[in-house]
Design a protein around this motif. Structure first.
Motif, PDB file in Angstrom:
ATOM      1  N   GLU A  33       0.832  -1.198   0.000  1.00  0.00           N
ATOM      2  CA  GLU A  33       0.000   0.000   0.000  1.00  0.00           C
ATOM      3  C   GLU A  33       0.873   1.257   0.000  1.00  0.00           C
ATOM      4  OE1 GLU A  33      -0.535  -2.670   1.740  1.00  0.00           O
ATOM      5  OE2 GLU A  33      -2.656  -3.209   1.748  1.00  0.00           O
ATOM      6  N   GLU A  34       1.958   1.215   0.782  1.00  0.00           N
ATOM      7  CA  GLU A  34       2.853   2.367   0.873  1.00  0.00           C
ATOM      8  C   GLU A  34       3.648   2.547  -0.420  1.00  0.00           C
ATOM      9  OE1 GLU A  34       2.542   4.388   3.293  1.00  0.00           O
ATOM     10  OE2 GLU A  34       4.112   5.722   2.546  1.00  0.00           O
ATOM     11  N   ALA A  37       1.449   4.447  -2.612  1.00  0.00           N
ATOM     12  CA  ALA A  37       1.268   5.801  -2.082  1.00  0.00           C
ATOM     13  C   ALA A  37       2.484   6.677  -2.384  1.00  0.00           C
ATOM     14  CB  ALA A  37       1.005   5.748  -0.572  1.00  0.00           C
TER      15      ALA A  37
ATOM     16  N   ALA B  28      -4.342  -2.103   6.669  1.00  0.00           N
ATOM     17  CA  ALA B  28      -4.050  -0.821   7.310  1.00  0.00           C
ATOM     18  C   ALA B  28      -4.186  -0.974   8.818  1.00  0.00           C
ATOM     19  CB  ALA B  28      -4.998   0.261   6.805  1.00  0.00           C
ATOM     20  N   ASN B  37      -4.942   4.703   2.333  1.00  0.00           N
ATOM     21  CA  ASN B  37      -4.485   3.653   1.423  1.00  0.00           C
ATOM     22  C   ASN B  37      -5.517   3.378   0.338  1.00  0.00           C
ATOM     23  OD1 ASN B  37      -2.147   3.428   2.863  1.00  0.00           O
ATOM     24  ND2 ASN B  37      -2.683   1.523   3.895  1.00  0.00           N
TER      25      ASN B  37
END
Lengths: 249, 94
Positions: A33-34, A37, B28, B37
């Motif tokens: 996810e990061e 991002a 998350a 996210n």
């Protein structure tokens, strides 16, 4: 060089160099996810860099477009602040560097969005919305990792202590700043220091981090005097267009 | 690092007036991170104007083994479809 060209290059180079730094995280971020991002932030900054550099090229009037300015200038011709060229380090270092920049950029872009130069005001207005989200993310990570585990906190504090010396330059004005301010195009960088510090103190309190003090502030990036690491960054970023002239997708 | 981070289901509303639709899931640590996210993973190409996130463990599903009992009884009840309803002659504003 014309003060306005110089001025616009500074904002363009800040965005370009940080974008290049951040894209190196792709496929290396701690979580998927990061990874996405950080890539999003990087792409936002590349987009901003294109707008700034395209305008700088037009103002200069020497036939250089944004690609010429991005790929065919040496380190000594780059006008970014030293902070953004510092290596990624670990995720804590990338977070701290990003937070310091995002917070400064939020204040700088707000000023520029009121510029008498309509083109500058328009670019700043677009960049502002993107930057607001970048700041939200980097501030969240400051607090999560600062007020996190013993290890995350110590890594964050170490990163703060390392990067603090590169924050002074953000608030130093020179002749270019003064000229742009007189023309109603730019702002006084020293005026951003207090609001920046105020927010940093609030974030650090929530993150249980200490603000460094009594360190020598590095300077020179805005005038083209850079740290060694910018050369390596540019070598990687520029190798293709410099090796194969006119390369296209 | 994702160890221990809960999974979330993401729902995106593509435009005002439409319902939120399930688009995928992510990991998350909390609601705030889940929304960020979701924004970064699922609305990069202008897909949405609103996001919902729900902890995956809070989504309760029908049991596939019970599919017959749940869904088959409605298959042969065609009278529940409006197609079997004949509009009487002379009715204009229907």
């Amino acid at each position: 060089m014309n003060a306005r060209v110089e001025y616009v290059l500074r904002f363009g180079d800040n965005a370009l160099v940080l974008a290049q730094r951040l894209c190196a995280w792709v496929a290396h971020a701690p979580i998927m996810e990061e990874d996405v991002a950080l890539a999003n932030v990087s792409l936002d900054l590349f987009g901003q860099a294109r707008l700034w550099l395209a305008y700088a090229g037009e103002l200069e009037g020497a036939g250089r477009d944004e690609d010429a300015l991005a790929f065919h200038r040496g380190a000594g011709e780059f006008r970014n602040v030293l902070l953004v060229e510092r290596p990624n380090g670990d995720f804590a270092e990338t977070t701290v560097r990003g937070y310091f920049y995002d917070l400064w950029a939020s204040l700088a872009l707000a000023e520029l969005s009121r510029s008498k130069d309509e083109r500058i005001a328009a670019i700043a207005e677009k960049a502002r919305k993107e930057n607001a989200y970048h700041l939200r993310r980097s501030e969240d990570w400051m607090i999560r990792l600062g007020d996190g585990t013993e290890e995350s906190r110590s890594r964050m504090q170490r990163a703060v202590n390392d990067f603090w010396r590169y924050t002074g330059e953000l608030f130093l004005g020179d002749e270019v700043d003064a000229t742009m301010r007189e023309q109603g195009v730019g702002f006084d960088p020293t005026a951003l220091r207090e609001p920046w510090l105020e927010r940093v103190r609030a974030t650090f309190a929530a993150a249980t981090l200490d603000v460094s003090s009594d360190v020598w502030m590095q300077r020179g990036g805005k005038q083209g005097v850079h740290t060694e690491s910018l050369g390596y960054l540019l070598a990687e970023m520029q190798v293709l267009p410099r090796t194969i002239s006119g390369a296209a997708w | 690092m994702t160890k221990g981070w809960p999974q979330w289901e993401v729902f995106v509303r593509s435009e005002a007036g439409l319902a939120h639709k399930h688009v995928g899931s992510l990991h998350a640590a909390d609601v705030r991170m889940a929304l960020e996210n979701a924004r970064d993973l699922y609305t990069r190409r202008n897909e949405g104007v609103s996001i919902w996130v729900v902890r995956s463990e809070d989504v309760h599903a029908t049991d596939p083994d019970e599919a017959e009992a749940f869904f088959e009884p409605s298959e042969d009840k065609r009278y529940r479809f409006p197609t079997s309803y004949h509009v009487p002659e002379g009715v204009e504003h229907l």
